[in-house]
Design a protein around this motif. Structure first.
Motif, PDB file in Angstrom:
ATOM      1  N   TYR A  32     -19.410   1.153   8.173  1.00  0.00           N
ATOM      2  CA  TYR A  32     -20.789   1.422   7.808  1.00  0.00           C
ATOM      3  C   TYR A  32     -21.670   0.326   8.395  1.00  0.00           C
ATOM      4  N   ALA A  33     -22.627   0.729   9.223  1.00  0.00           N
ATOM      5  CA  ALA A  33     -23.493  -0.228   9.912  1.00  0.00           C
ATOM      6  C   ALA A  33     -24.880  -0.259   9.284  1.00  0.00           C
ATOM      7  N   ASN A  34     -25.468  -1.445   9.324  1.00  0.00           N
ATOM      8  CA  ASN A  34     -26.848  -1.670   8.895  1.00  0.00           C
ATOM      9  C   ASN A  34     -27.118  -1.179   7.465  1.00  0.00           C
ATOM     10  N   TYR A  42     -17.718   4.474   0.551  1.00  0.00           N
ATOM     11  CA  TYR A  42     -18.030   5.791   1.091  1.00  0.00           C
ATOM     12  C   TYR A  42     -18.905   6.572   0.098  1.00  0.00           C
ATOM     13  N   GLU A  43     -18.587   6.461  -1.184  1.00  0.00           N
ATOM     14  CA  GLU A  43     -19.342   7.175  -2.211  1.00  0.00           C
ATOM     15  C   GLU A  43     -20.812   6.728  -2.229  1.00  0.00           C
ATOM     16  N   LEU A  44     -21.056   5.423  -2.096  1.00  0.00           N
ATOM     17  CA  LEU A  44     -22.435   4.926  -2.082  1.00  0.00           C
ATOM     18  C   LEU A  44     -23.177   5.372  -0.818  1.00  0.00           C
ATOM     19  N   LYS A  46     -22.538   8.071   0.930  1.00  0.00           N
ATOM     20  CA  LYS A  46     -22.774   9.505   0.745  1.00  0.00           C
ATOM     21  C   LYS A  46     -23.914   9.786  -0.233  1.00  0.00           C
ATOM     22  N   ALA A  47     -24.094   8.907  -1.206  1.00  0.00           N
ATOM     23  CA  ALA A  47     -25.140   9.078  -2.222  1.00  0.00           C
ATOM     24  C   ALA A  47     -26.517   8.638  -1.709  1.00  0.00           C
ATOM     25  N   HIS A  48     -26.565   8.177  -0.470  1.00  0.00           N
ATOM     26  CA  HIS A  48     -27.820   7.785   0.184  1.00  0.00           C
ATOM     27  C   HIS A  48     -28.521   6.603  -0.476  1.00  0.00           C
ATOM     28  N   VAL A  49     -27.752   5.657  -0.987  1.00  0.00           N
ATOM     29  CA  VAL A  49     -28.374   4.474  -1.594  1.00  0.00           C
ATOM     30  C   VAL A  49     -28.242   3.229  -0.710  1.00  0.00           C
ATOM     31  N   ALA A 137     -14.843   0.729   6.864  1.00  0.00           N
ATOM     32  CA  ALA A 137     -14.657   1.831   5.923  1.00  0.00           C
ATOM     33  C   ALA A 137     -13.275   1.701   5.284  1.00  0.00           C
ATOM     34  N   GLU A 138     -13.092   2.420   4.229  1.00  0.00           N
ATOM     35  CA  GLU A 138     -11.818   2.432   3.527  1.00  0.00           C
ATOM     36  C   GLU A 138     -10.692   2.805   4.492  1.00  0.00           C
ATOM     37  N   GLU A 139      -9.495   2.322   4.198  1.00  0.00           N
ATOM     38  CA  GLU A 139      -8.341   2.510   5.090  1.00  0.00           C
ATOM     39  C   GLU A 139      -8.086   3.986   5.398  1.00  0.00           C
ATOM     40  N   TYR A 140      -8.259   4.868   4.432  1.00  0.00           N
ATOM     41  CA  TYR A 140      -7.959   6.275   4.689  1.00  0.00           C
ATOM     42  C   TYR A 140      -8.876   6.890   5.748  1.00  0.00           C
ATOM     43  N   HIS A 141     -10.028   6.251   6.033  1.00  0.00           N
ATOM     44  CA  HIS A 141     -10.926   6.743   7.084  1.00  0.00           C
ATOM     45  C   HIS A 141     -10.505   6.263   8.481  1.00  0.00           C
ATOM     46  N   GLN A 142      -9.757   5.172   8.549  1.00  0.00           N
ATOM     47  CA  GLN A 142      -9.372   4.609   9.849  1.00  0.00           C
ATOM     48  C   GLN A 142      -8.403   5.557  10.564  1.00  0.00           C
ATOM     49  N   ASP A 143      -8.705   5.864  11.818  1.00  0.00           N
ATOM     50  CA  ASP A 143      -7.846   6.733  12.643  1.00  0.00           C
ATOM     51  C   ASP A 143      -7.549   8.056  11.936  1.00  0.00           C
ATOM     52  N   TYR A 144      -8.523   8.595  11.237  1.00  0.00           N
ATOM     53  CA  TYR A 144      -8.343   9.774  10.400  1.00  0.00           C
ATOM     54  C   TYR A 144      -7.791  10.970  11.177  1.00  0.00           C
ATOM     55  N   VAL A 145      -8.336  11.215  12.358  1.00  0.00           N
ATOM     56  CA  VAL A 145      -7.898  12.381  13.130  1.00  0.00           C
ATOM     57  C   VAL A 145      -6.445  12.219  13.587  1.00  0.00           C
ATOM     58  N   ASP A 146      -6.015  10.985  13.864  1.00  0.00           N
ATOM     59  CA  ASP A 146      -4.611  10.752  14.216  1.00  0.00           C
ATOM     60  C   ASP A 146      -3.704  11.095  13.040  1.00  0.00           C
ATOM     61  N   LYS A 147      -4.142  10.749  11.845  1.00  0.00           N
ATOM     62  CA  LYS A 147      -3.356  10.999  10.634  1.00  0.00           C
ATOM     63  C   LYS A 147      -3.415  12.460  10.207  1.00  0.00           C
TER      64      LYS A 147
END
Length: 157
Positions: A32-34, A42-44, A46-49, A137-147
């Motif tokens: 997550y940048a800036n 991820y939840e925050l 997604k919640a636009h805060v 980002a959380e580990e489950y997001h890293q290389d998601y498409v590979d997984k």
């Protein structure tokens, strides 16, 4: 010599999977940048805060791969006129942009995007900004498409 650029083009899963396939890319990580808050989840986001953007940290070999080429390749798989969305994903976290750490990259980004814009219908919505922060980002997001190769994404691999 290796350099870094942060790239956003919608959901970071597909952007990372695409960038990893480009010769000259050494390493990628999603995050997550800036963000307006430290260590957003991820939840925050997604919640636009947070006002954070889903982005990919790209470490690349500038002797083999030029920043201009990265921009061209990203523009070939996203809609640079889409403001706050890509494909089916809507929300400010899905905006597209390039976030630089080296000041000299700002001019390269501006010139390249200006050149590419001549052949694109519509107004370019791509941000060009200095990177303020980047949180992995959380580990489950890293290389998601590979997984999860069955992942359906706005970017076609």
């Amino acid at each position: 010599m290796s350099k870094k650029i942060y790239v956003a083009g919608g959901c970071f899963w597909g952007v990372q999977a695409y960038l990893k396939k480009i010769n000259g890319v050494i390493k990628t990580q999603v995050g997550y940048a800036n963000s307006k808050i430290k260590n957003p989840s991820y939840e925050l986001v997604k919640a636009h805060v947070t006002d954070a953007v889903e982005a990919v940290e790209v470490i690349y070999d500038e002797n083999f791969l030029k920043l201009e080429t990265i921009v061209e390749k990203i523009f070939s798989v996203i809609d640079p006129t889409a403001k706050d969305y890509q494909g089916p994903d809507y929300g400010r976290q899905y905006r597209n942009g390039f976030y630089y750490v080296n000041e000299e990259d700002k001019e390269t980004l501006e010139k390249t995007i200006s050149y590419l814009a001549k052949n694109i219908k519509g107004q370019i919505a791509t941000e060009i900004m200095k990177l303020q922060n980047f949180y992995l980002a959380e580990e489950y997001h890293q290389d998601y498409v590979d997984k999860h190769p069955e992942t359906i994404c706005h970017i076609k691999f």
